[in-house]
Design a protein around this motif. Structure first.
Motif, PDB file in Angstrom:
ATOM      1  N   TYR A  56       6.516  17.113  -3.083  1.00 48.05           N
ATOM      2  CA  TYR A  56       6.441  16.028  -3.293  1.00 48.05           C
ATOM      3  C   TYR A  56       6.483  15.206  -1.927  1.00 48.05           C
ATOM      4  CZ  TYR A  56       6.698  11.687  -5.580  1.00 48.05           C
ATOM      5  OH  TYR A  56       6.216  10.728  -6.159  1.00 48.05           O
ATOM      6  N   ALA A  57       5.807  13.978  -1.881  1.00 48.25           N
ATOM      7  CA  ALA A  57       5.533  13.027  -0.262  1.00 48.25           C
ATOM      8  C   ALA A  57       5.098  11.279  -1.431  1.00 48.25           C
ATOM      9  CB  ALA A  57       5.160  13.330   0.485  1.00 48.25           C
ATOM     10  N   GLN A  58       5.902  10.491  -0.746  1.00 44.79           N
ATOM     11  CA  GLN A  58       5.977   9.392  -1.137  1.00 44.79           C
ATOM     12  C   GLN A  58       6.092   8.665  -0.043  1.00 44.79           C
ATOM     13  OE1 GLN A  58       8.433   6.703  -3.334  1.00 44.79           O
ATOM     14  NE2 GLN A  58       7.113   7.305  -5.138  1.00 44.79           N
ATOM     15  N   TYR A  59       4.934   7.378  -0.206  1.00 40.22           N
ATOM     16  CA  TYR A  59       5.783   6.698   1.128  1.00 40.22           C
ATOM     17  C   TYR A  59       4.862   4.929   0.269  1.00 40.22           C
ATOM     18  CZ  TYR A  59       4.815   3.568   4.772  1.00 40.22           C
ATOM     19  OH  TYR A  59       4.963   2.331   5.890  1.00 40.22           O
ATOM     20  N   PHE A  60       5.300   3.863   1.219  1.00 37.44           N
ATOM     21  CA  PHE A  60       5.170   3.153   0.010  1.00 37.44           C
ATOM     22  C   PHE A  60       5.097   1.679   1.355  1.00 37.44           C
ATOM     23  CE2 PHE A  60       4.809   4.724  -4.432  1.00 37.44           C
ATOM     24  CZ  PHE A  60       3.659   4.197  -4.260  1.00 37.44           C
ATOM     25  N   PHE A  61       4.259   1.250   1.633  1.00 35.13           N
ATOM     26  CA  PHE A  61       4.907  -0.256   1.968  1.00 35.13           C
ATOM     27  C   PHE A  61       4.808  -1.398   1.580  1.00 35.13           C
ATOM     28  CE2 PHE A  61       2.342  -3.655   4.714  1.00 35.13           C
ATOM     29  CZ  PHE A  61       4.359  -3.714   6.139  1.00 35.13           C
ATOM     30  N   GLY A  62       5.633  -2.403   1.689  1.00 36.97           N
ATOM     31  CA  GLY A  62       5.364  -4.183   0.778  1.00 36.97           C
ATOM     32  C   GLY A  62       5.622  -4.555   2.079  1.00 36.97           C
ATOM     33  N   TYR A  63       4.817  -5.981   1.881  1.00 40.91           N
ATOM     34  CA  TYR A  63       4.608  -7.450   2.772  1.00 40.91           C
ATOM     35  C   TYR A  63       4.785  -8.319   2.087  1.00 40.91           C
ATOM     36  CZ  TYR A  63       4.126 -11.093   5.777  1.00 40.91           C
ATOM     37  OH  TYR A  63       4.056 -12.587   7.259  1.00 40.91           O
ATOM     38  N   GLY A  64       6.231  -9.499   2.583  1.00 49.45           N
ATOM     39  CA  GLY A  64       5.770 -10.612   1.456  1.00 49.45           C
ATOM     40  C   GLY A  64       6.544 -12.013   2.358  1.00 49.45           C
ATOM     41  N   LYS A  65       5.882 -13.072   2.293  1.00 47.36           N
ATOM     42  CA  LYS A  65       6.071 -14.367   3.329  1.00 47.36           C
ATOM     43  C   LYS A  65       5.506 -15.636   1.812  1.00 47.36           C
ATOM     44  CE  LYS A  65       4.121 -17.534   6.313  1.00 47.36           C
ATOM     45  NZ  LYS A  65       2.888 -17.098   7.687  1.00 47.36           N
ATOM     46  N   ASN A  66       6.719 -15.903   1.727  1.00 44.36           N
ATOM     47  CA  ASN A  66       6.823 -17.335   1.012  1.00 44.36           C
ATOM     48  C   ASN A  66       7.753 -18.362   2.018  1.00 44.36           C
ATOM     49  OD1 ASN A  66       9.445 -19.217  -0.439  1.00 44.36           O
ATOM     50  ND2 ASN A  66       7.429 -18.550  -2.330  1.00 44.36           N
ATOM     51  N   ASN A  67       6.084 -19.304   1.431  1.00 42.53           N
ATOM     52  CA  ASN A  67       6.362 -21.103   1.575  1.00 42.53           C
ATOM     53  C   ASN A  67       6.762 -21.837   1.055  1.00 42.53           C
ATOM     54  OD1 ASN A  67       4.032 -19.074   3.720  1.00 42.53           O
ATOM     55  ND2 ASN A  67       4.748 -20.683   4.895  1.00 42.53           N
ATOM     56  N   LEU A  68       8.589 -22.670   1.268  1.00 36.51           N
ATOM     57  CA  LEU A  68       8.345 -23.604   0.582  1.00 36.51           C
ATOM     58  C   LEU A  68       8.832 -25.000   0.465  1.00 36.51           C
ATOM     59  CD1 LEU A  68       9.824 -24.235  -2.901  1.00 36.51           C
ATOM     60  CD2 LEU A  68      11.965 -22.933  -1.880  1.00 36.51           C
ATOM     61  N   GLU A  69       8.792 -26.088   0.765  1.00 33.58           N
ATOM     62  CA  GLU A  69       8.821 -27.132   0.678  1.00 33.58           C
ATOM     63  C   GLU A  69       9.682 -28.376  -0.433  1.00 33.58           C
ATOM     64  OE1 GLU A  69       7.103 -31.119   3.603  1.00 33.58           O
ATOM     65  OE2 GLU A  69       5.634 -29.657   2.343  1.00 33.58           O
ATOM     66  N   SER A  70      11.070 -28.915  -0.032  1.00 30.41           N
ATOM     67  CA  SER A  70      11.107 -28.992  -1.371  1.00 30.41           C
ATOM     68  C   SER A  70      11.513 -30.662  -0.582  1.00 30.41           C
ATOM     69  CB  SER A  70      12.720 -28.491  -2.198  1.00 30.41           C
ATOM     70  OG  SER A  70      13.032 -28.943  -2.096  1.00 30.41           O
TER      71      SER A  70
ATOM     72  N   ALA B  91       0.663  -0.942  -0.346  1.00 31.60           N
ATOM     73  CA  ALA B  91      -0.204   0.219   0.114  1.00 31.60           C
ATOM     74  C   ALA B  91       0.928   1.283  -0.324  1.00 31.60           C
ATOM     75  CB  ALA B  91      -0.406   0.244   0.985  1.00 31.60           C
ATOM     76  N   GLY B  92       0.159   2.313  -0.524  1.00 35.11           N
ATOM     77  CA  GLY B  92       1.643   3.144  -0.294  1.00 35.11           C
ATOM     78  C   GLY B  92       0.326   4.093  -0.992  1.00 35.11           C
ATOM     79  N   PHE B  93       0.920   6.084  -1.245  1.00 37.95           N
ATOM     80  CA  PHE B  93       0.486   7.073  -2.091  1.00 37.95           C
ATOM     81  C   PHE B  93       1.555   7.876  -2.052  1.00 37.95           C
ATOM     82  CE2 PHE B  93       1.133   8.806   2.410  1.00 37.95           C
ATOM     83  CZ  PHE B  93       2.368   9.961   3.058  1.00 37.95           C
ATOM     84  N   ASN B  94       0.742   8.916  -3.042  1.00 40.98           N
ATOM     85  CA  ASN B  94       1.506   9.597  -3.517  1.00 40.98           C
ATOM     86  C   ASN B  94       1.170  11.203  -3.770  1.00 40.98           C
ATOM     87  OD1 ASN B  94       3.829   8.795  -4.956  1.00 40.98           O
ATOM     88  ND2 ASN B  94       2.606   7.736  -6.340  1.00 40.98           N
ATOM     89  N   LEU B  95       1.738  12.018  -3.111  1.00 37.91           N
ATOM     90  CA  LEU B  95       1.019  13.858  -2.645  1.00 37.91           C
ATOM     91  C   LEU B  95       2.260  14.516  -4.135  1.00 37.91           C
ATOM     92  CD1 LEU B  95      -1.252  15.311  -1.741  1.00 37.91           C
ATOM     93  CD2 LEU B  95       0.382  15.351   0.279  1.00 37.91           C
ATOM     94  N   ASN B  96       1.446  14.657  -4.793  1.00 37.37           N
ATOM     95  CA  ASN B  96       1.890  15.927  -4.762  1.00 37.37           C
ATOM     96  C   ASN B  96       1.650  17.741  -4.854  1.00 37.37           C
ATOM     97  OD1 ASN B  96       3.789  15.884  -7.518  1.00 37.37           O
ATOM     98  ND2 ASN B  96       2.494  14.146  -7.477  1.00 37.37           N
ATOM     99  N   HIS B  97       1.957  19.030  -3.970  1.00 36.81           N
ATOM    100  CA  HIS B  97       1.131  19.894  -3.596  1.00 36.81           C
ATOM    101  C   HIS B  97       1.902  21.375  -3.772  1.00 36.81           C
ATOM    102  CE1 HIS B  97      -2.037  21.962  -1.168  1.00 36.81           C
ATOM    103  NE2 HIS B  97      -1.288  22.540  -0.751  1.00 36.81           N
ATOM    104  N   SER B  98       1.226  22.308  -4.550  1.00 38.14           N
ATOM    105  CA  SER B  98       1.792  23.539  -4.610  1.00 38.14           C
ATOM    106  C   SER B  98       0.439  24.230  -4.270  1.00 38.14           C
ATOM    107  CB  SER B  98       1.506  23.848  -5.709  1.00 38.14           C
ATOM    108  OG  SER B  98       2.444  23.049  -6.761  1.00 38.14           O
ATOM    109  N   PRO B  99       1.053  25.187  -2.842  1.00 39.99           N
ATOM    110  CA  PRO B  99       0.531  26.240  -1.935  1.00 39.99           C
ATOM    111  C   PRO B  99       0.153  27.489  -2.715  1.00 39.99           C
ATOM    112  CG  PRO B  99       2.450  24.524  -0.406  1.00 39.99           C
ATOM    113  CD  PRO B  99       2.288  24.221  -2.116  1.00 39.99           C
ATOM    114  N   SER B 100       1.354  27.930  -3.431  1.00 39.00           N
ATOM    115  CA  SER B 100       1.749  28.943  -4.401  1.00 39.00           C
ATOM    116  C   SER B 100       2.199  28.959  -5.529  1.00 39.00           C
ATOM    117  CB  SER B 100       2.070  30.378  -3.326  1.00 39.00           C
ATOM    118  OG  SER B 100       3.424  30.059  -2.790  1.00 39.00           O
ATOM    119  N   LYS B 101       2.151  29.324  -6.336  1.00 37.86           N
ATOM    120  CA  LYS B 101       2.875  29.171  -7.279  1.00 37.86           C
ATOM    121  C   LYS B 101       4.039  29.216  -7.671  1.00 37.86           C
ATOM    122  CE  LYS B 101       3.373  34.524  -8.735  1.00 37.86           C
ATOM    123  NZ  LYS B 101       3.027  35.926  -9.508  1.00 37.86           N
ATOM    124  N   ASN B 102       5.051  30.251  -5.949  1.00 33.44           N
ATOM    125  CA  ASN B 102       6.030  29.767  -5.888  1.00 33.44           C
ATOM    126  C   ASN B 102       7.088  28.430  -5.193  1.00 33.44           C
ATOM    127  OD1 ASN B 102       6.716  32.397  -7.048  1.00 33.44           O
ATOM    128  ND2 ASN B 102       6.707  33.373  -5.609  1.00 33.44           N
TER     129      ASN B 102
END
Length: 282
Positions: free
Chosen positions: A46-60, A31-42
């Motif tokens: 830009y702000a960005q946040y991402f979170f990632g989670y993974g799980k892998n099960n393996l039997e050999s 999950a995540g978000f991107n934020l672009n904002h211009s309070p004025s012309k000058n």
């Protein structure tokens, strides 16, 4: 979502895995978000946040039978592993037009990644005539992480009623990636003579680094055919390697003994200056 990954196939967005890249059953979410904002012309940021989670099960499971003499040589291997990982990625950027001649830009980044792996091992060899020859059981656990932070700051100013300008840039970055691996195995030999070997080991490894940079440049355009630049830069960096190996003393339950011939530390630093002058004719 759940997907069965195939080695070599991996789906990533902004450095976050959404499955694949390995065999076994993989579960991943992000999950995540991107934020672009211009309070004025000058002013804009830009702000960005991402979170990632993974799980892998393996039997050999691998069973091999090889004809040998009057019988068969049989090898059985059963490995199970659980791999978990998560990441946080944050970025921020600011662009400020101070006035018609000056501009300030800043960028900040912060990344945290962690992964754990637990692997159970069972290996056994036997023959039809002698029965079990050897057995190896154990567990391997690893804890891996990476933390990085960086920022940069730039200032540009153009002098009024001239074609002169000066630019100043400063940047900094730091990275640490500690890694710990625990190995505890019991290797038992049944034939031709019984013998049992316990192997406990812990290895801590880290390769930290950081760097600092400072640059300044002055430019002047005399006319359409001639301009010159004066510039100076300073770079300072430190990098290192830390490897410490532990074992258990006698019947201890904790890793309290350092194995000196399997441990090593190193640090290297660098300081560089660069000054220059350039002239351009066109």
């Amino acid at each position: 979502f759940i997907n069965r990954g195939v080695s070599g196939e991996q789906f990533n967005i902004n450095g976050i895995s959404f499955g694949g890249g390995t065999t076994g059953i993989s579960r991943s979410t992000g999950a995540g978000f991107n934020l672009n904002h211009s309070p004025s012309k000058n002013l804009s940021f830009y702000a960005q946040y991402f979170f990632g989670y993974g799980k892998n099960n393996l039997e050999s499971i691998t069973n091999t039978t090889t004809p040998f003499g009057q019988g068969n040589f049989i090898s059985n291997t059963n490995n199970t592993s659980i791999d978990k990982n998560y990441s946080h990625i944050m970025n921020f950027s600011l662009n400020w037009k101070i006035d018609s001649l000056s501009r300030l830009t800043s960028n900040i980044g912060f990344i945290v990644k962690r992964a754990t792996l637990t692997k159970n091992i069972l290996q056994q060899t036997e023959t039809d005539n002698e029965g079990i020859l050897s057995k190896n059981i154990g567990i391997i656990s690893s804890f891996d992480s990476s933390i990085s932070f960086n920022y940069s700051l730039s200032y540009l100013h153009r002098f009024k009623r001239t074609k002169k300008s000066i630019g100043i840039t400063h940047s900094f970055s730091i990275v640490t990636n500690p890694f710990t691996q625990l190995t505890e195995t019991l290797n038992t030999i049944y034939y031709p003579q019984f013998n049992s070997i316990l192997f406990p080991q812990r290895r801590d490894n880290n390769n930290p680094s950081n760097s600092k940079n400072f640059n300044i440049r002055f430019s002047n355009v005399i006319n359409k055919k001639f301009n010159y630049d004066l510039f100076s830069s300073l770079n300072y960096s430190i990098s290192g390697m830390e490897l410490i190996t532990y074992t258990k003393a006698n019947s201890s339950i904790i890793y309290d003994s350092v194995v000196l011939n399997a441990s090593n530390t190193m640090e290297r630093s660098s300081l560089r200056y660069n000054n220059g002058f350039s002239i351009t004719f066109s």
